[in-house]
Design a protein around this motif. Sequence first.
Motif, PDB file in Angstrom:
ATOM      1  N   ALA A 178       0.825  -1.208   0.000  1.00 52.93           N
ATOM      2  CA  ALA A 178       0.000   0.000   0.000  1.00 52.93           C
ATOM      3  C   ALA A 178       0.859   1.258   0.000  1.00 52.93           C
ATOM      4  CB  ALA A 178      -0.923  -0.004   1.210  1.00 52.93           C
ATOM      5  N   VAL A 179       1.932   1.236   0.768  1.00 52.63           N
ATOM      6  CA  VAL A 179       2.848   2.387   0.804  1.00 52.63           C
ATOM      7  C   VAL A 179       3.517   2.571  -0.550  1.00 52.63           C
ATOM      8  CG1 VAL A 179       4.986   3.238   1.827  1.00 52.63           C
ATOM      9  CG2 VAL A 179       3.208   2.296   3.282  1.00 52.63           C
ATOM     10  N   ALA A 180       3.970   1.481  -1.154  1.00 50.97           N
ATOM     11  CA  ALA A 180       4.606   1.572  -2.469  1.00 50.97           C
ATOM     12  C   ALA A 180       3.624   2.088  -3.519  1.00 50.97           C
ATOM     13  CB  ALA A 180       5.157   0.211  -2.883  1.00 50.97           C
ATOM     14  N   SER A 181       2.374   1.659  -3.447  1.00 47.37           N
ATOM     15  CA  SER A 181       1.355   2.123  -4.393  1.00 47.37           C
ATOM     16  C   SER A 181       1.073   3.611  -4.229  1.00 47.37           C
ATOM     17  CB  SER A 181       0.060   1.341  -4.198  1.00 47.37           C
ATOM     18  OG  SER A 181       0.247  -0.002  -4.505  1.00 47.37           O
ATOM     19  N   ALA A 182       1.033   4.077  -2.992  1.00 45.26           N
ATOM     20  CA  ALA A 182       0.792   5.494  -2.739  1.00 45.26           C
ATOM     21  C   ALA A 182       1.942   6.347  -3.273  1.00 45.26           C
ATOM     22  CB  ALA A 182       0.600   5.733  -1.249  1.00 45.26           C
ATOM     23  N   ILE A 183       3.158   5.907  -3.042  1.00 47.11           N
ATOM     24  CA  ILE A 183       4.320   6.655  -3.526  1.00 47.11           C
ATOM     25  C   ILE A 183       4.352   6.671  -5.047  1.00 47.11           C
ATOM     26  CG2 ILE A 183       6.839   6.632  -3.640  1.00 47.11           C
ATOM     27  CD1 ILE A 183       6.804   5.588  -0.741  1.00 47.11           C
ATOM     28  N   LEU A 184       4.145   5.512  -5.659  1.00 43.16           N
ATOM     29  CA  LEU A 184       4.165   5.424  -7.120  1.00 43.16           C
ATOM     30  C   LEU A 184       3.021   6.227  -7.737  1.00 43.16           C
ATOM     31  CD1 LEU A 184       5.594   4.117  -9.522  1.00 43.16           C
ATOM     32  CD2 LEU A 184       4.067   2.174  -9.265  1.00 43.16           C
ATOM     33  N   GLY A 185       1.843   6.159  -7.145  1.00 42.69           N
ATOM     34  CA  GLY A 185       0.709   6.923  -7.668  1.00 42.69           C
ATOM     35  C   GLY A 185       0.928   8.418  -7.589  1.00 42.69           C
ATOM     36  N   GLY A 186       1.468   8.887  -6.483  1.00 40.05           N
ATOM     37  CA  GLY A 186       1.753  10.313  -6.353  1.00 40.05           C
ATOM     38  C   GLY A 186       2.811  10.785  -7.340  1.00 40.05           C
ATOM     39  N   ALA A 187       3.852   9.983  -7.506  1.00 39.80           N
ATOM     40  CA  ALA A 187       4.923  10.359  -8.434  1.00 39.80           C
ATOM     41  C   ALA A 187       4.426  10.372  -9.877  1.00 39.80           C
ATOM     42  CB  ALA A 187       6.099   9.403  -8.291  1.00 39.80           C
ATOM     43  N   LEU A 188       3.659   9.382 -10.255  1.00 35.25           N
ATOM     44  CA  LEU A 188       3.170   9.317 -11.634  1.00 35.25           C
ATOM     45  C   LEU A 188       2.114  10.379 -11.922  1.00 35.25           C
ATOM     46  CD1 LEU A 188       2.976   5.474 -12.207  1.00 35.25           C
ATOM     47  CD2 LEU A 188       4.676   7.070 -13.058  1.00 35.25           C
ATOM     48  N   THR A 189       1.301  10.721 -10.924  1.00 33.74           N
ATOM     49  CA  THR A 189       0.300  11.766 -11.124  1.00 33.74           C
ATOM     50  C   THR A 189       0.962  13.118 -11.331  1.00 33.74           C
ATOM     51  OG1 THR A 189      -1.321  10.580  -9.800  1.00 33.74           O
ATOM     52  CG2 THR A 189      -1.670  12.938 -10.078  1.00 33.74           C
ATOM     53  N   SER A 190       1.936  13.445 -10.504  1.00 36.15           N
ATOM     54  CA  SER A 190       2.613  14.739 -10.663  1.00 36.15           C
ATOM     55  C   SER A 190       3.398  14.792 -11.961  1.00 36.15           C
ATOM     56  CB  SER A 190       3.516  15.019  -9.469  1.00 36.15           C
ATOM     57  OG  SER A 190       4.564  14.067  -9.406  1.00 36.15           O
ATOM     58  N   SER A 191       3.977  13.668 -12.368  1.00 38.20           N
ATOM     59  CA  SER A 191       4.706  13.623 -13.631  1.00 38.20           C
ATOM     60  C   SER A 191       3.761  13.832 -14.820  1.00 38.20           C
ATOM     61  CB  SER A 191       5.432  12.286 -13.770  1.00 38.20           C
ATOM     62  OG  SER A 191       6.005  12.155 -15.045  1.00 38.20           O
ATOM     63  N   ALA A 192       2.621  13.183 -14.793  1.00 34.16           N
ATOM     64  CA  ALA A 192       1.657  13.329 -15.887  1.00 34.16           C
ATOM     65  C   ALA A 192       1.098  14.743 -15.947  1.00 34.16           C
ATOM     66  CB  ALA A 192       0.530  12.316 -15.723  1.00 34.16           C
ATOM     67  N   GLU A 193       0.828  15.331 -14.780  1.00 26.28           N
ATOM     68  CA  GLU A 193       0.308  16.705 -14.781  1.00 26.28           C
ATOM     69  C   GLU A 193       1.330  17.688 -15.313  1.00 26.28           C
ATOM     70  OE1 GLU A 193      -1.052  17.438 -10.827  1.00 26.28           O
ATOM     71  OE2 GLU A 193      -2.937  16.363 -11.141  1.00 26.28           O
ATOM     72  N   SER A 194       2.601  17.497 -14.997  1.00 25.34           N
ATOM     73  CA  SER A 194       3.612  18.420 -15.504  1.00 25.34           C
ATOM     74  C   SER A 194       3.893  18.185 -16.987  1.00 25.34           C
ATOM     75  CB  SER A 194       4.901  18.290 -14.697  1.00 25.34           C
ATOM     76  OG  SER A 194       5.499  17.025 -14.903  1.00 25.34           O
ATOM     77  N   ASP A 195       3.810  16.948 -17.446  1.00 24.83           N
ATOM     78  CA  ASP A 195       4.040  16.660 -18.864  1.00 24.83           C
ATOM     79  C   ASP A 195       2.921  17.194 -19.751  1.00 24.83           C
ATOM     80  OD1 ASP A 195       6.387  15.367 -18.247  1.00 24.83           O
ATOM     81  OD2 ASP A 195       5.553  13.335 -18.443  1.00 24.83           O
ATOM     82  N   HIS A 196       1.702  17.219 -19.233  1.00 27.64           N
ATOM     83  CA  HIS A 196       0.552  17.632 -20.034  1.00 27.64           C
ATOM     84  C   HIS A 196      -0.070  18.916 -19.487  1.00 27.64           C
ATOM     85  CE1 HIS A 196       0.839  13.836 -22.102  1.00 27.64           C
ATOM     86  NE2 HIS A 196       0.899  13.220 -20.934  1.00 27.64           N
ATOM     87  N   GLU A 197       0.776  19.819 -19.057  1.00 28.44           N
ATOM     88  CA  GLU A 197       0.294  21.083 -18.502  1.00 28.44           C
ATOM     89  C   GLU A 197      -0.416  21.886 -19.583  1.00 28.44           C
ATOM     90  OE1 GLU A 197       2.077  24.890 -16.039  1.00 28.44           O
ATOM     91  OE2 GLU A 197       3.383  23.257 -16.639  1.00 28.44           O
TER      92      GLU A 197
END
Length: 52
Positions: free
Chosen positions: A24-43
């Motif tokens: 669960a901790v790994a999923s939360a970290i990965l989800g947060g990192a991928l969400t911020s990456s996607a938002e910055s890539d598709h700003e």
Amino acid sequence: MIGAIVLAVILVVVFPVTVALSGAVASAILGGALTSSAESDHEGSELVALNR
């Protein structure tokens, strides 16, 4: 005999809970990192604003 009982409790109760929580901790970290990456890539895309 008490050692076998303690080992059985650790294998049945503690180990699965530890694995589930670490997943669960790994999923939360990965989800947060991928969400911020996607938002910055598709700003500037309208789809980012709709996803909030």
